[in-house]
Design an enzyme around this catalytic site. Structure first.
Site, PDB file in Angstrom:
ATOM      1  N   CYS A  91     -26.164   6.881   5.688  1.00  0.00           N
ATOM      2  CA  CYS A  91     -26.400   5.940   6.790  1.00  0.00           C
ATOM      3  C   CYS A  91     -25.070   5.405   7.319  1.00  0.00           C
ATOM      4  CB  CYS A  91     -27.314   4.798   6.350  1.00  0.00           C
ATOM      5  SG  CYS A  91     -26.864   4.003   4.811  1.00  0.00           S
ATOM      6  N   GLY A  92     -24.095   6.291   7.419  1.00  0.00           N
ATOM      7  CA  GLY A  92     -22.807   5.920   7.997  1.00  0.00           C
ATOM      8  C   GLY A  92     -22.089   4.872   7.157  1.00  0.00           C
TER       9      GLY A  92
END
Length: 292
Positions: A91-92
């Site tokens: 998720c980055g």
């Protein structure tokens, strides 16, 4: 230089990865809507509870009947950092932003001579913080088995924090989470839970209302502040879920586009190398024919 077979295998591998990232993006997009609605629905309730808490706190003031959860211990030597992150990655920079924000705060406290204790909620925050603050982590809660965050999960965490405070294990507790703004924007946030920082009362039009409390304001605060701690933790968990899904959707979208660009480059390289090999074979055939 890789052979044609190697390029072909690599193209197939990237295409398979692209299918996975595209599917994860669609799953995150489907979960995001529900998570965003839950986070937005929790905000008015937590804000209203804060307004009620502020109103009662004003009535109590500095009275001796005020609970310790509101007045504190009178010291700020030991700080408990409750760091809420996600259980999974991909998720980055969502988890790393929260961990970095909490890490910077912990360093400032340590530089000021304070004692820092960390309560990790979520696997990723624990994995990030234990590299530098393994000796400071005193509690850890995993929610990997929880499919949908409920108030009971937050209430369990809140009761643990209150129990630690009653035992005199810390003086100040601060909650760290990421407030959801949009799919591409999640803001790391710090909120003091103990001593309960009573927010300013919401301004109302007309004459100010006068309340009578039964049994008394101090007794109501003794019940309301622990409930408010659980509510704020619940809101933080919901904000994190929405932020995680938004960040994952954005990260998987970027990964899908990057995979497409890589496939185009590999396909171009494959076609060029294949054309060069065909041209080379034709030259060899023509040269052999002329030699005869």
């Amino acid at each position: 230089m890789p052979s044609l077979k190697d390029l072909k295998n690599r193209i197939a591998s990237v295409k398979a990865t692209q299918k996975i990232t595209k599917a994860m993006k669609m799953v995150a997009a489907a979960k995001l809507r529900r998570a965003q609605e839950a986070a937005e629905a929790a905000r008015p309730y937590s804000q209203r509870m804060g307004a009620v808490l502020a109103n009662i706190a004003q009535a109590v003031g500095s009275d001796d009947s005020a609970p310790r959860l509101m007045t504190g211990t009178g010291r700020d030597d030991v700080h408990l950092l409750i760091v809420c992150t996600a259980e999974r990655g991909l998720c980055g920079g969502f988890n790393s932003q929260i961990a970095r924000f909490a890490r910077d705060h912990a360093r400032k406290l340590l530089a000021a001579g304070k004692t820092v204790k960390i309560f990790c909620v979520g696997k990723k925050g624990y994995d990030s913080l234990r590299r530098e603050f393994s000796a400071n982590i005193v509690e850890r809660t995993d929610l990997r088995e929880v499919k949908r965050v409920a108030f009971e999960n937050a209430d369990t965490i809140g009761r643990k924090v209150i129990s630690m405070f009653d035992k005199g294990e810390f003086d100040v507790a601060t909650l760290f989470y990421s407030e959801f703004k949009s799919v591409i924007s999640q803001v790391p946030t710090a909120q003091q839970l103990i001593p309960a920082a009573a927010p300013e009362a919401v301004a109302v039009t007309g004459a100010a209302a006068v309340y009578e409390y039964e049994p008394d304001a101090g007794a109501i605060l003794s019940d309301l502040i622990p409930r408010n701690i659980s509510v704020q933790i619940f809101r933080a968990l919901l904000e994190n879920v929405a932020g995680e899904m938004g960040a994952k959707m954005s990260a998987m979208d970027n990964a899908t586009r990057n995979a497409g660009e890589m496939i185009n480059k590999l396909t171009l390289s494959y076609n060029r190398q294949r054309q060069a090999q065909i041209t080379k074979e034709l030259i060899e055939i023509i040269s052999g024919a002329e030699a005869l």
